[in-house]
Design a protein around this motif. Structure first.
Motif, short mmCIF file in Angstrom:
data_model
loop_
_atom_site.label_atom_id
_atom_site.label_comp_id
_atom_site.label_asym_id
_atom_site.label_seq_id
_atom_site.Cartn_x
_atom_site.Cartn_y
_atom_site.Cartn_z
N ASN A 1 -13.84 21.89 63.29
CA ASN A 1 -12.74 21.61 62.36
C ASN A 1 -12.12 22.85 61.73
O ASN A 1 -11.01 22.80 61.19
CB ASN A 1 -13.21 20.66 61.25
N PHE A 2 -12.84 23.97 61.79
CA PHE A 2 -12.26 25.20 61.26
C PHE A 2 -10.96 25.54 61.98
O PHE A 2 -10.07 26.20 61.41
CB PHE A 2 -13.26 26.35 61.36
N ARG A 3 -10.82 25.07 63.21
CA ARG A 3 -9.59 25.34 63.98
C ARG A 3 -8.38 24.64 63.35
O ARG A 3 -7.24 25.06 63.55
CB ARG A 3 -9.76 24.86 65.42
N PHE A 4 -8.64 23.57 62.62
CA PHE A 4 -7.56 22.79 62.00
C PHE A 4 -7.49 23.03 60.49
O PHE A 4 -6.72 22.36 59.79
CB PHE A 4 -7.77 21.30 62.27
N ASN A 5 -8.33 23.96 60.01
CA ASN A 5 -8.37 24.29 58.59
C ASN A 5 -8.70 23.07 57.72
O ASN A 5 -8.12 22.86 56.65
CB ASN A 5 -7.04 24.91 58.13
N VAL A 6 -9.63 22.25 58.21
CA VAL A 6 -10.12 21.11 57.44
C VAL A 6 -11.65 21.19 57.40
O VAL A 6 -12.27 21.86 58.24
CB VAL A 6 -9.67 19.76 58.04
N PRO A 7 -12.30 20.52 56.43
CA PRO A 7 -13.76 20.62 56.29
C PRO A 7 -14.50 20.14 57.54
O PRO A 7 -14.09 19.18 58.20
CB PRO A 7 -14.06 19.72 55.10
N GLN A 8 -15.62 20.81 57.84
CA GLN A 8 -16.45 20.39 58.96
C GLN A 8 -17.22 19.12 58.62
O GLN A 8 -17.53 18.32 59.51
CB GLN A 8 -17.42 21.51 59.33
N ILE A 9 -17.56 18.94 57.35
CA ILE A 9 -18.28 17.75 56.89
C ILE A 9 -17.35 16.94 55.99
O ILE A 9 -16.72 17.48 55.08
CB ILE A 9 -19.54 18.13 56.08
N SER A 10 -17.25 15.64 56.25
CA SER A 10 -16.47 14.76 55.38
C SER A 10 -17.14 13.40 55.36
O SER A 10 -17.97 13.07 56.22
CB SER A 10 -15.02 14.64 55.86
N GLY A 11 -16.78 12.59 54.37
CA GLY A 11 -17.38 11.26 54.33
C GLY A 11 -17.09 10.53 53.04
O GLY A 11 -16.57 11.09 52.07
N LEU A 12 -17.42 9.25 53.06
CA LEU A 12 -17.30 8.39 51.89
C LEU A 12 -18.64 7.72 51.61
O LEU A 12 -19.39 7.41 52.53
CB LEU A 12 -16.23 7.31 52.12
N ILE A 13 -18.91 7.49 50.34
CA ILE A 13 -20.10 6.76 49.92
C ILE A 13 -19.66 5.47 49.23
O ILE A 13 -18.77 5.50 48.37
CB ILE A 13 -20.97 7.61 48.98
N VAL A 14 -20.26 4.37 49.61
CA VAL A 14 -20.00 3.07 49.00
C VAL A 14 -21.25 2.60 48.29
O VAL A 14 -22.34 2.60 48.88
CB VAL A 14 -19.59 2.03 50.07
N LEU A 15 -21.12 2.21 47.04
CA LEU A 15 -22.22 1.60 46.29
C LEU A 15 -21.96 0.10 46.17
O LEU A 15 -20.84 -0.32 45.88
CB LEU A 15 -22.34 2.22 44.89
N ASN A 16 -23.02 -0.69 46.38
CA ASN A 16 -22.92 -2.15 46.32
C ASN A 16 -23.79 -2.70 45.20
O ASN A 16 -24.83 -2.13 44.87
CB ASN A 16 -23.36 -2.77 47.64
N ASP A 17 -23.38 -3.83 44.68
CA ASP A 17 -24.18 -4.50 43.66
C ASP A 17 -25.43 -5.09 44.30
O ASP A 17 -25.36 -5.78 45.32
CB ASP A 17 -23.36 -5.60 42.99
N GLU A 18 -26.58 -4.83 43.69
CA GLU A 18 -27.85 -5.28 44.25
C GLU A 18 -27.95 -6.80 44.34
O GLU A 18 -28.52 -7.34 45.28
CB GLU A 18 -29.00 -4.73 43.39
N GLN A 19 -27.37 -7.52 43.37
CA GLN A 19 -27.51 -8.97 43.33
C GLN A 19 -26.50 -9.69 44.20
O GLN A 19 -26.81 -10.69 44.85
CB GLN A 19 -27.38 -9.47 41.88
N THR A 20 -25.25 -9.22 44.23
CA THR A 20 -24.20 -9.93 44.95
C THR A 20 -23.80 -9.27 46.26
O THR A 20 -23.16 -9.89 47.10
CB THR A 20 -22.93 -10.04 44.08
N GLY A 21 -24.14 -8.00 46.44
CA GLY A 21 -23.73 -7.25 47.62
C GLY A 21 -22.31 -6.75 47.57
O GLY A 21 -21.85 -6.05 48.48
N LEU A 22 -21.59 -7.07 46.49
CA LEU A 22 -20.18 -6.66 46.40
C LEU A 22 -20.09 -5.14 46.14
O LEU A 22 -20.86 -4.60 45.34
CB LEU A 22 -19.48 -7.39 45.27
#
Length: 326
Positions: A80-101
């Motif tokens: 990704n350095f060739r495109f001047n963007v981060p090599q590592i990227s991502g999203l984290i999702v947290l869910n409610d333990e009781q409902t899964g939402l």
């Protein structure tokens, strides 16, 4: 929890939440105690691979003791350095333990960097010599920075030798890290200079299935602690196999990855110990000043969930982020 809304935390919100490295290290050590006690649920990563040496992984986990559940969707693209963007990227999702939402989505880059450095510090706290003052860093990018930050939090680091294939990158690293952590950082012209005579060695280069075997057995000093972050693809087999103690953050996942072509040169299963067992004192720790110990951590979803939970709470307290309708 508002079941009709999700809090979105952009990268700037995650950083502005203000969770410092000490809290992250403490959270990582705690979650490995939970893992050692069997109080987490975490399947092996699954992923897709759209380019050579690139990956996109799904990493779900549930920490029962804290009720934290969610997933990280993370990509690692070394070119990704060739495109001047981060090599590592991502999203984290947290869910409610009781409902899964889902109740929170946040950028995962900062967390990935910090929790990886923090885990090196946790492992080193149990496995490196307490008197360690010198660190060799090979790879002066994001992980080279976060690992040094975490090690400076746990040890009285004074001397750092830094190597990068791009000498200008290493020079910038030396200037910035010297000022930030008040340590003496020397630029290493060759990899050996960042390994020889170092108490702690961290290799933070890209992960590849076709290893670039660079580090020689005789470079690693008696008593040294090493943390290869690149699945060992920078280390010659005899270094890894001759370690007096070899540790990983999840033994089952390590050998699952071996079946996919990684970790070709590690010791056999019976010679590999789980970091969680080290933390709860169920597996061996350092027993002499001369032991050479390697902790080759994969990076686990429980790391991300433990830190994401801290970020979410701090961000809510500060009123950060944007609320999105479901």
């Amino acid at each position: 929890m508002d079941q009709n809304r999700i809090l979105y935390l952009a990268a700037k919100d995650v950083e502005r939440a203000g969770v410092d490295m000490k809290r992250i290290i403490d959270a990582i050590e705690t979650v490995y105690r939970y893992k050692g006690q069997g109080d987490v649920e975490m399947p092996s990563k699954i992923g897709v691979h759209t380019r050579p040496n690139a990956l996109i992984h799904a990493m779900p986990a549930y920490i029962r003791a804290t009720g934290t559940v969610g997933m990280k969707w993370v990509s690692a693209y070394p070119e990704n350095f060739r495109f001047n963007v981060p090599q590592i990227s991502g999203l984290i999702v947290l869910n409610d333990e009781q409902t899964g939402l889902p109740y929170c989505i946040m950028d995962g880059r900062w967390i990935t960097a910090k929790r990886t450095g923090a885990k090196t510090a946790v492992a080193a706290g149990f496995l490196a010599r307490k008197s360690a003052v010198s660190v060799g860093i090979l790879g002066c990018g994001v992980q080279g920075r976060s690992n040094l930050e975490a090690l400076c939090e746990r040890f009285a680091i004074k001397d750092v030798h830094a190597y990068d294939v791009d000498n200008e990158v290493a020079k910038r690293y030396a200037d910035e890290m010297s000022a930030q952590f008040e340590v003496e950082v020397t630029v290493a012209d060759v990899p050996a200079d960042a390994v020889r005579q170092m108490d702690i060695v961290v290799t933070a280069v890209p992960i590849t299935k076709e290893p670039s075997l660079v580090i020689e057995n005789e470079w690693l000093e008696p008593g040294a602690f090493a943390a290869p972050l690149e699945f060992g693809s920078y280390w010659k087999p005899e270094v890894l196999k001759s370690a007096d103690l070899f540790v990983t953050d999840d033994v089952e996942q390590m050998f699952y990855y071996q079946s996919m072509g990684y970790f070709r040169n590690i010791p056999t299963r019976g010679q590999v110990h789980d970091l969680a067992d080290v933390v709860i004192n169920k597996a061996p720790r350092r027993s002499s000043e001369n032991q050479r110990i390697i902790a080759m951590n994969l990076g686990l979803a429980i790391d991300d969930m433990a830190v994401a939970s801290l970020i979410h709470k701090a961000a809510e307290d500060k009123g950060l982020g944007v609320w999105l309708d479901m």
